[in-house]
Scaffold this active site. Structure first.
Site, PDB file in Angstrom:
ATOM      1  CG  ASP A   1      -2.038   0.982   1.119  1.00  0.00           C
ATOM      2  OD1 ASP A   1      -2.306   1.464  -0.005  1.00  0.00           O
ATOM      3  OD2 ASP A   1      -2.660   1.287   2.149  1.00  0.00           O
TER       4      ASP A   1
ATOM      5  CG  ASN B   1      -7.224  -2.313  -5.590  1.00  0.00           C
ATOM      6  OD1 ASN B   1      -6.264  -3.047  -5.380  1.00  0.00           O
ATOM      7  ND2 ASN B   1      -7.577  -1.357  -4.740  1.00  0.00           N
TER       8      ASN B   1
END
Ligand code: FPP
Length: 232
Positions: free
Chosen positions: A15, A63
């Site tokens: 991330d 996502n």
């Protein structure tokens, strides 16, 4: 790094690519590009140190609702990694396995992923690299339940595990998440029941080999009891 108890299976939540890019006044896509480079560097390092299985969260089911432009950039990175950098994958000497629902991906990307899995299926002495792509733990669990129902059978822990994408693999010993958030974000929820978690405030592209080693040392000092009491 010698004489420490290494995890056999390490998983990464990579991330912070977007924030890292912003900090450097670059577009998000540049952050993902540097993120892939760092992924290759850190996976190689982990295997070199003796980790046997590395699992990376490359794209979550959630996502897929990002802006098309960002997704197209990520698909281009997949193309470049699996096509132009075939040599690098071979150099790693690992088997590549993809976990996730590949059906919504572009056909050429899906083809490349399947080809990579086939080409690396044999002669991969250095370990196993799992790429989680369009992966979500809830989707994985629901799919497994539906398979069990379709087979008309009750499951126990072992038979249920064999219906997950991670069938036949040991659970991750350590999950490392960069980017400062302290959560699992739908990653390996079933498999992570007793996984050790390590969170770093560094953004993924800046998480270094040294940072990885620090995380491994930290892991080696933990007392894993799996719900039992301390022995001795
Ligand atoms: C998280 O950063 C990263 C992603 C959602 C994508 C990561 C994908 C790659 C590194 C590509 C993997 C490629 C291959 C070849 C397997 P973020 O965008 O959520 O960062 P932010 O939280 O700072 O916005």
């Amino acid at each position: 790094m010698r004489n420490i108890r290494l995890p056999a299976h390490v998983a990464f939540i990579m991330d912070g690519n977007g924030r890292w890019a912003k900090k450097h006044f670059r577009p998000r896509g540049y952050g993902h590009k540097m993120g892939v480079q760092n992924m290759i560097k850190l996976c190689s390092h982990a295997f070199k140190l003796g980790v046997k299985i590395v699992t990376v969260y490359a794209l979550s089911t959630e996502n897929l609702s990002r802006p098309q432009e960002e997704l197209d950039g990520i698909y281009d990175l997949f193309r470049s990694y699996f096509q132009k950098q075939k040599g690098k994958i071979q150099e790693l000497g690992v088997r590549v396995n993809v976990m996730g629902d590949l059906t919504p991906l572009h056909e050429d990307v899906r083809g490349l992923l399947l080809e990579t899995m086939r080409d690396t299926a044999v002669n991969a002495p250095n370990g196993l690299l799992n790429l989680c792509i369009n992966y979500g733990a809830r989707q994985e669990i629901i799919q497994a339940v539906n398979h069990a129902v379709a087979f008309g059978r009750f499951v126990d822990e072992n038979s249920f595990k064999s219906l997950l994408y991670s069938a036949g693999m040991p659970d991750p010993d350590l999950i490392i998440r960069t980017g400062g958030e302290v959560r699992l974000s739908n990653f390996l929820l079933y498999q992570a029941a007793y996984t050790e978690l390590y969170f770093s405030n560094k953004m993924w592209p800046e998480f270094s080999r040294r940072d990885l080693e620090k995380a491994l040392v930290n892991y080696s000092q933990r007392d894993r009891r799996f719900g039992n009491v301390k022995k001795g």
